[in-house]
Design a protein around this motif. Sequence first.
Motif, mmCIF file in Angstrom:
data_model
loop_
_atom_site.group_PDB
_atom_site.id
_atom_site.type_symbol
_atom_site.label_atom_id
_atom_site.label_comp_id
_atom_site.label_asym_id
_atom_site.label_seq_id
_atom_site.Cartn_x
_atom_site.Cartn_y
_atom_site.Cartn_z
ATOM 1 N N ASP A 30 1.506 -2.785 10.102
ATOM 2 C CA ASP A 30 1.546 -3.438 8.788
ATOM 3 C C ASP A 30 2.691 -4.449 8.716
ATOM 4 O O ASP A 30 2.530 -5.551 8.176
ATOM 5 C CB ASP A 30 1.692 -2.398 7.673
ATOM 6 C CG ASP A 30 0.415 -1.584 7.479
ATOM 7 O OD1 ASP A 30 -0.626 -1.968 8.052
ATOM 8 O OD2 ASP A 30 0.463 -0.573 6.755
ATOM 9 N N LEU A 34 2.248 -8.617 8.219
ATOM 10 C CA LEU A 34 2.892 -9.427 7.182
ATOM 11 C C LEU A 34 3.726 -10.564 7.771
ATOM 12 O O LEU A 34 3.982 -11.561 7.101
ATOM 13 C CB LEU A 34 3.735 -8.533 6.268
ATOM 14 C CG LEU A 34 2.883 -7.533 5.459
ATOM 15 C CD1 LEU A 34 3.759 -6.639 4.606
ATOM 16 C CD2 LEU A 34 1.851 -8.259 4.593
ATOM 17 N N LYS A 40 -1.055 -11.105 2.825
ATOM 18 C CA LYS A 40 -1.810 -9.844 2.746
ATOM 19 C C LYS A 40 -0.978 -8.686 2.183
ATOM 20 O O LYS A 40 -1.370 -7.526 2.294
ATOM 21 C CB LYS A 40 -2.328 -9.456 4.144
ATOM 22 C CG LYS A 40 -3.363 -10.402 4.683
ATOM 23 C CD LYS A 40 -4.647 -10.345 3.882
ATOM 24 C CE LYS A 40 -5.627 -11.401 4.349
ATOM 25 N NZ LYS A 40 -6.779 -11.521 3.460
ATOM 26 N N LYS A 41 0.149 -8.991 1.579
ATOM 27 C CA LYS A 41 1.093 -7.946 1.164
ATOM 28 C C LYS A 41 0.452 -6.846 0.299
ATOM 29 O O LYS A 41 0.725 -5.663 0.481
ATOM 30 C CB LYS A 41 2.234 -8.601 0.374
ATOM 31 C CG LYS A 41 3.459 -7.740 0.226
ATOM 32 C CD LYS A 41 4.624 -8.582 -0.291
ATOM 33 C CE LYS A 41 5.955 -7.856 -0.250
ATOM 34 N NZ LYS A 41 5.998 -6.549 -0.758
ATOM 35 N N ASP A 42 -0.442 -7.240 -0.620
ATOM 36 C CA ASP A 42 -0.974 -6.254 -1.580
ATOM 37 C C ASP A 42 -2.096 -5.388 -1.008
ATOM 38 O O ASP A 42 -2.384 -4.331 -1.559
ATOM 39 C CB ASP A 42 -1.478 -6.965 -2.843
ATOM 40 C CG ASP A 42 -0.312 -7.582 -3.602
ATOM 41 O OD1 ASP A 42 0.816 -7.073 -3.456
ATOM 42 O OD2 ASP A 42 -0.522 -8.585 -4.304
ATOM 43 N N ASP A 43 -2.741 -5.841 0.047
ATOM 44 C CA ASP A 43 -3.856 -5.049 0.590
ATOM 45 C C ASP A 43 -3.757 -4.929 2.110
ATOM 46 O O ASP A 43 -4.756 -5.004 2.816
ATOM 47 C CB ASP A 43 -5.207 -5.652 0.167
ATOM 48 C CG ASP A 43 -5.361 -7.091 0.623
ATOM 49 O OD1 ASP A 43 -4.365 -7.666 1.112
ATOM 50 O OD2 ASP A 43 -6.474 -7.633 0.501
ATOM 51 N N VAL A 44 -2.526 -4.721 2.588
ATOM 52 C CA VAL A 44 -2.316 -4.740 4.037
ATOM 53 C C VAL A 44 -3.056 -3.590 4.735
ATOM 54 O O VAL A 44 -3.611 -3.776 5.834
ATOM 55 C CB VAL A 44 -0.800 -4.747 4.369
ATOM 56 C CG1 VAL A 44 -0.125 -3.457 3.939
ATOM 57 C CG2 VAL A 44 -0.560 -5.031 5.837
ATOM 58 N N THR A 46 -5.887 -2.123 3.853
ATOM 59 C CA THR A 46 -7.315 -2.464 3.894
ATOM 60 C C THR A 46 -7.572 -3.526 4.966
ATOM 61 O O THR A 46 -8.536 -3.437 5.734
ATOM 62 C CB THR A 46 -7.768 -3.020 2.515
ATOM 63 O OG1 THR A 46 -7.333 -2.108 1.517
ATOM 64 C CG2 THR A 46 -9.262 -3.201 2.447
#
Length: 215
Positions: A30, A34, A40-44, A46
């Motif tokens: 993760d 980033l 993609k911070k909020d849904d890394v 997924t």
Amino acid sequence: MAYEAYFFDLDGTLYDNRCGMVDRINSLIDEWILRVVPGKKDDVATFRHDLFLRYGGTLPGLAVEYNSDYYASLKFCHDFDVREYVKPDPVLRENLFLLSGRKYILTTSYRFYAVRVLKALGILECFDGIIDAVDVFPAPKPSEKAFRRALQITAESDVSRCVFLDDQPRNVAAGHKEGFFSVQVGTEFPPDPFADAWIPSIRDILTIPQFRTEG
Ligand SMILES: [Mg+2]
């Protein structure tokens, strides 16, 4: 029939996933995501899982789709002391030595990390070789290319004399389809319908009747 060669998955197969090591790797993945794709911070999680499903691994997906440095990502995501998570396993070591045939690791992780894990488990010298993420890039398990590449690298010419062991049902099913005697290991997932055998722990490998030496 005597089997001549065994291909073992590493993570979740040769040690129990509940030790937390895969969680540690996933949190490092993760971090790497980033760096490469900051948006993609909020849904890394997924995003990571989606690449895992589509590529068989997140890091090859990042390399193909986002031009991530594959070697650097493998190093970064496996750069910690594995002895915090796995300890020597003398029962497994004994059983692996009792199992006759050539033994290889077929992993979607990094060779240098695999060596450290095998050393920490005390079973490095039980194995004849390692096929890793670099060897099968960009198509790791469950891709058929990964299995064919593993047979090519090891020069194992008769897949019907080869065994594949893994904790992930989709990999077990893919191994079966490629002609391996395919064994699902562990209790995290229900046995896949295509599994030729199932064992709750890799320590139980000698309970599989087909692997017992005659005599
Ligand atoms: Mg695994």
